[in-house]
Scaffold this motif. Structure first.
Motif, short mmCIF file in Angstrom:
data_model
loop_
_atom_site.label_atom_id
_atom_site.label_comp_id
_atom_site.label_asym_id
_atom_site.label_seq_id
_atom_site.Cartn_x
_atom_site.Cartn_y
_atom_site.Cartn_z
N LEU A 1 -2.47 -14.73 0.13
CA LEU A 1 -2.51 -13.31 0.42
C LEU A 1 -2.48 -13.13 1.93
CD1 LEU A 1 -2.78 -10.69 -1.15
CD2 LEU A 1 -5.23 -10.87 -0.97
N SER B 1 -1.83 -9.75 3.65
CA SER B 1 -2.37 -8.49 4.16
C SER B 1 -2.63 -7.52 3.02
CB SER B 1 -1.40 -7.85 5.14
OG SER B 1 -0.24 -7.46 4.46
N ILE B 2 -3.55 -6.61 3.27
CA ILE B 2 -3.84 -5.54 2.31
C ILE B 2 -3.64 -4.22 3.06
CG2 ILE B 2 -5.58 -4.52 0.83
CD1 ILE B 2 -6.89 -7.18 0.56
N THR B 3 -2.81 -3.36 2.52
CA THR B 3 -2.54 -2.09 3.19
C THR B 3 -3.02 -0.95 2.32
OG1 THR B 3 -0.49 -3.14 3.89
CG2 THR B 3 -0.72 -0.82 4.36
N MET B 4 -3.76 -0.03 2.93
CA MET B 4 -4.25 1.11 2.17
C MET B 4 -3.67 2.37 2.80
SD MET B 4 -8.08 2.00 1.23
CE MET B 4 -8.67 3.63 0.94
N THR B 5 -2.95 3.15 1.99
CA THR B 5 -2.31 4.37 2.50
C THR B 5 -2.90 5.56 1.78
OG1 THR B 5 -0.31 3.03 2.53
CG2 THR B 5 -0.05 5.34 3.01
N VAL B 6 -3.29 6.56 2.54
CA VAL B 6 -3.83 7.77 1.92
C VAL B 6 -2.87 8.90 2.26
CG1 VAL B 6 -5.78 9.35 1.85
CG2 VAL B 6 -6.17 6.94 2.25
N LYS B 7 -2.56 9.74 1.28
CA LYS B 7 -1.64 10.85 1.52
C LYS B 7 -2.19 11.78 2.59
CE LYS B 7 -0.52 14.20 -1.39
NZ LYS B 7 -0.07 14.93 -2.57
N ASP C 1 -4.79 14.57 1.74
CA ASP C 1 -6.12 14.05 1.37
C ASP C 1 -6.84 13.48 2.58
OD1 ASP C 1 -4.66 12.82 -1.68
OD2 ASP C 1 -5.75 14.70 -1.31
N HIS D 1 -12.80 0.57 -6.54
CA HIS D 1 -11.67 0.27 -7.41
C HIS D 1 -11.39 -1.21 -7.53
CE1 HIS D 1 -10.77 4.50 -6.47
NE2 HIS D 1 -10.36 4.50 -7.71
N PHE E 1 -0.62 -0.73 -6.02
CA PHE E 1 -1.42 0.10 -6.91
C PHE E 1 -1.32 1.53 -6.44
CE2 PHE E 1 -3.83 -2.87 -9.46
CZ PHE E 1 -3.74 -4.05 -8.74
N LEU F 1 -3.17 4.98 -6.71
CA LEU F 1 -4.48 5.49 -7.17
C LEU F 1 -4.49 7.00 -7.16
CD1 LEU F 1 -6.51 3.17 -4.82
CD2 LEU F 1 -6.54 2.99 -7.24
N THR G 1 -7.45 8.94 -8.14
CA THR G 1 -8.82 9.11 -8.66
C THR G 1 -9.62 9.91 -7.66
OG1 THR G 1 -9.34 7.03 -7.58
CG2 THR G 1 -8.83 6.93 -9.90
N ILE H 1 -7.80 11.90 -5.07
CA ILE H 1 -7.28 11.48 -3.77
C ILE H 1 -6.12 10.55 -4.06
CG2 ILE H 1 -7.84 10.22 -1.66
CD1 ILE H 1 -9.63 12.46 -1.69
N HIS H 2 -4.98 10.81 -3.44
CA HIS H 2 -3.81 9.96 -3.69
C HIS H 2 -3.75 8.83 -2.68
CE1 HIS H 2 -2.81 13.94 -5.32
NE2 HIS H 2 -2.20 13.25 -6.24
N CYS H 3 -3.82 7.63 -3.20
CA CYS H 3 -3.85 6.45 -2.33
C CYS H 3 -2.82 5.46 -2.83
CB CYS H 3 -5.18 5.73 -2.53
SG CYS H 3 -6.37 6.07 -1.31
N THR H 4 -2.29 4.66 -1.89
CA THR H 4 -1.46 3.53 -2.34
C THR H 4 -2.04 2.28 -1.71
OG1 THR H 4 0.41 5.01 -2.13
CG2 THR H 4 0.92 2.73 -2.51
N VAL H 5 -2.22 1.25 -2.49
CA VAL H 5 -2.77 0.00 -1.96
C VAL H 5 -1.73 -1.09 -2.20
CG1 VAL H 5 -4.56 -1.72 -2.22
CG2 VAL H 5 -5.14 0.67 -2.35
N LYS H 6 -1.40 -1.83 -1.15
CA LYS H 6 -0.38 -2.87 -1.28
C LYS H 6 -0.99 -4.20 -0.91
CE LYS H 6 3.09 -0.76 0.82
NZ LYS H 6 4.22 -0.54 1.69
N PHE H 7 -0.83 -5.18 -1.79
CA PHE H 7 -1.23 -6.54 -1.47
C PHE H 7 0.05 -7.31 -1.18
CE2 PHE H 7 -5.66 -6.67 -2.87
CZ PHE H 7 -5.75 -5.52 -3.64
N GLU H 8 0.11 -7.98 -0.04
CA GLU H 8 1.32 -8.71 0.31
C GLU H 8 1.00 -10.12 0.74
OE1 GLU H 8 4.37 -5.41 2.09
OE2 GLU H 8 2.44 -5.67 3.04
N LEU I 1 -7.27 -6.11 -11.71
CA LEU I 1 -6.99 -7.22 -10.80
C LEU I 1 -7.08 -8.56 -11.52
CD1 LEU I 1 -8.66 -6.80 -7.32
CD2 LEU I 1 -6.27 -6.82 -7.86
N LEU J 1 -3.35 3.72 -11.29
CA LEU J 1 -4.73 3.89 -11.76
C LEU J 1 -5.07 5.37 -11.68
CD1 LEU J 1 -6.48 1.04 -9.72
CD2 LEU J 1 -5.76 0.94 -12.07
#
Lengths: 363, 349
Positions: free
Chosen positions: A262, A264-270, A273, A308, B278, B280, B282, B300-307, B332, B345
């Motif tokens: 693994l 990187s982990i990327t978290m995007t919020v609209k 929001d 989550h 993912f 989200l 929720t 809340i609209h979220c996008t989570v990417k594992f790369e 997961l 989700l």
């Protein structure tokens, strides 16, 4: 009636009580942090610039166009510059500097086997120009643009630009500067080939007796920037159309080496929001963004993620952020996304340069 | 379209050390004839390639042979392309009518269906249990562009087909032709994309036996009854054992974590995925830190990417390294069995 936490039994300190306590007790005015001089993150930061419009200095400058929009949409590398000694920005001096720099680049080309720019066979030509619209207050020096063009075979036609550098200052509080001999232009935005960049920086260091360091953004600074600038979507633009256009809030964490596979982990919020979260964290009347607000914002997002995925984001390193103002990478890259936010971003960088300078003088 | 030019392009892709093996598999040129004129160890790659092209030109090479060579290359390096998985399904009144697994019949019926839509070249080559198709659509103009060539991998009797990238203009027609030739009524694009073809095939074909069940599929459950067990324990002379002062404080904890991870993921290698996303929708769960959000129930609209180069392996290691608290949530922990790259989700109503 301020409750002193030390008198309460351990079983009485529940989460609800703790949050109440934090708001009520300020028994001492000093933080426990006062004993750690090495990382002095400030208690609060200004969100907006003090001067919102450019104050014209002379009658002539009213007709000069602002070149702020040239900074937008390009990826810059950020350097911090100590005050420049005996730098003058009159036309004749700038022409002199251009000639000196061109001669230096020519000498470097002849000196070693390594060419300054591999593609240009005929050398490079440097030019110094004033760049209007970036400096804000009376005390700020006018921004300087350094361009290096590769010489083309046909002497009159200009070759392509191999290096662009912009020395600028936005609301820089240079308290300890000797104004007669030194000029403060603390932020240097650079876009160019590695070899030319190295030579230009070496020349600047020799010519103006200054120190130029690459600015790196540790995770703490990135967290400050993303928390401050997430709320920059103004209300009239907050319709559905605008939300699609504006980039959302994004945090990219790099995963430690021991987790194989693994990266990187990327978290995007609209965007909408993100603005909602920012409004619930920030005190609307104040122009300052406090440390507690920054902590709640980031910890809130990390807690949402943890609920989550049960993955602890705080154990990973924040390496890149996107907010509506800019993309910022930890290794010192920045891309400003709209003209409106240029001054805020540059002002913040100038502030970071001041803080790092103060930190060095303390230690 | 110059056959010799495309042959040279394909030959240039191979590594110098692979030439002998490839030429034997291809079987268009007799390798013994080549040894006279080419020294595969000493000559440079350009020399070898030009010599082979010369010989092929003398032998009047046809596009069919070039296509076979291309398929050999793709089968050898399947992880260079971006693959997408499609699921085929039949309506229930066609029960009992299995399509044939005979490769030539499949190829002919596909060629017939495709001929309705475009001028094309179709070639196939089996590899193990799967059949590879190479479809070259004749575009306008002489140049062969890589986007005009589509590779499809089909496991006969399964309901999945894996394809490389298809141009948008051709996509509907190609998929319709595939659908009709395989006698199915519906074709759905799964949300599963990746570079590693074998992992994609494993995830879709063996969806029910991933994770800890993979020990049965990979024949790891029973030990060999005739195998001898080493009863004499040798003295542990590794440098760590010698430094008796070093101890792990949380050895129990580490062992428990490794045990739990093995229960969910199994001990064998996880399928390789490069990206996992993912979506989200929720409500906000960080109210402890942002008290003002307590009243808000809107999602809340979220996008989570594992790369990474193998995301599922990485998630497995997160648990053992202590960066995630076990047990991991089911979306997961069961990602190896979901056969999906993009997972949504939403709030449980």
């Amino acid at each position: 009636m301020a409750m002193d936490r030390s008198h309460m039994a351990l079983s009485q300190v529940t989460p609800q009580v703790t949050s109440n306590l934090q708001q009520q007790t300020r028994s001492t005015p000093w933080l426990a942090r006062r004993h750690t001089p090495y990382t002095k993150t400030p208690k609060s930061r200004r969100l907006t610039c003090k001067a919102t419009r450019r104050i014209p200095r002379t009658a002539r400058s009213r007709t000069v166009t602002s070149r702020v929009n040239e900074l937008v949409g390009k990826t810059w590398r950020v350097y911090s510059v100590s005050p420049l000694h005996s730098f003058t920005s009159t036309r004749s001096h700038l022409r002199n500097y251009s000639r000196h720099l061109s001669a230096y680049l020519e000498a470097e080309r002849h000196k070693g086997g390594i060419a300054v720019d591999v593609q240009s066979e005929f050398g490079e030509k440097a030019s110094f120009n004033l760049m209007h619209g970036i400096a804000l207050t009376e005390e700020d020096a006018e921004a300087i643009e350094i361009t290096v063009r590769s010489r083309s075979q046909n002497g009159s036609k200009d070759g392509k630009i191999v290096f662009t550098g912009i020395l600028c200052s936005v609301e820089y509080d240079g308290v300890n500067i000797d104004k007669e001999n030194f000029v403060a232009l603390p932020v240097f935005l650079v876009k160019g080939t590695a070899a030319v960049t190295r030579h230009v920086i070496a020349w600047l260091k020799i010519q103006f007796d200054c120190r130029i360091n690459m600015m790196r953004f540790p995770p703490m600074e990135l967290a400050w920037m993303v928390s401050m600038w997430s709320g920059l979507i103004s209300d009239d633009e907050n319709s559905d159309v605008a939300v699609v256009r504006f980039p959302s809030l994004e945090l990219m964490y790099s995963v430690p080496e021991e987790v194989k596979g693994l990266k990187s982990i990327t978290m995007t919020v609209k965007a909408g929001d993100a603005k909602l979260l920012w409004d619930s964290v920030h005190d609307q009347d104040s122009d300052d963004f406090t440390e507690e607000e920054m902590e709640s914002f980031i910890l809130g997002l990390e807690a949402h993620f943890f609920a989550h995925f049960k993955i602890n984001l705080a154990a990973m390193t924040l390496c890149r952020i996107t907010s509506s103002a800019a993309f910022i990478g930890a290794e010192g890259r920045v891309k400003i996304l709209s003209e409106k936010h240029v001054h805020q971003v540059l002002r913040h960088f100038a502030k970071l340069v001041t803080e790092s300078r103060d930190r060095k003088s303390v230690v | 379209m110059d056959v010799v030019l495309s042959l040279r392009r394909i030959l240039n892709r191979f590594k110098k050390t692979d030439f002998v093996e490839i030429l034997k598999t291809w079987n268009f040129i007799n390798i013994d004839d080549l040894y006279a004129s080419i020294d595969f160890q000493r000559n440079t790659k350009t020399t070898i390639v030009s010599r082979i092209t010369e010989i092929c030109r003398e032998k009047n090479i046809r596009p069919y042979h070039v296509a076979q060579l291309d398929l050999i290359y793709q089968q050898k390096n399947p992880n260079c392309k971006n693959w997408t998985v499609f699921k085929l399904s039949q309506t229930s009144d066609k029960n009992g009518k299995q399509e044939t697994a005979e490769y030539s019949v499949l190829e002919d019926s596909l060629r017939q269906q495709l001929a309705v839509f475009f001028r094309h070249d179709l070639d196939s080559r089996p590899q193990g249990e799967s059949l590879w198709f190479r479809l070259h659509i004749h575009g306008i103009g002489v140049q062969v562009s890589t986007s005009d060539v589509i590779y499809m991998v089909y496991h006969p009797h399964s309901s999945y087909i894996i394809t490389s990238a298809i141009k948008v203009t051709y996509k509907d027609y190609v998929l319709q032709a595939v659908l009709t030739s395989l006698k199915c009524t519906q074709l759905k694009e799964l949300q599963l994309r990746g570079k590693n073809l074998k992992s994609l095939a494993d995830m879709t074909l063996y969806q029910q036996c991933q994770g800890s069940f993979s020990q049965y599929r990979l024949n790891q459950a029973d030990c060999n009854p005739l195998g001898r067990k080493k009863t004499i324990k040798r003295k542990d002379s590794s440098p760590d054992a010698l430094r008796s002062r070093l101890t792990y404080e949380n050895l129990q904890d580490k062992k428990a974590r490794i045990c739990k991870t093995e229960e969910t993921f199994g001990t064998s290698q996880q399928p390789t995925l490069e990206r996992l996303t993912f979506q989200l929708k929720t409500r906000f769960r960080g109210q402890h830190h942002i008290p003002a959000m307590v009243g808000h129930h809107s999602p809340i609209h979220c996008t989570v990417k594992f790369e990474g180069h193998s995301v599922i392996e990485g998630i497995k290691h997160l648990g053992t390294c202590g960066l995630a608290s076990l047990p991991l949530p089911s979306h997961l922990a069961n990602v190896h069995s979901l056969a999906k790259n993009t997972i949504s989700l939403a709030e449980k109503s």
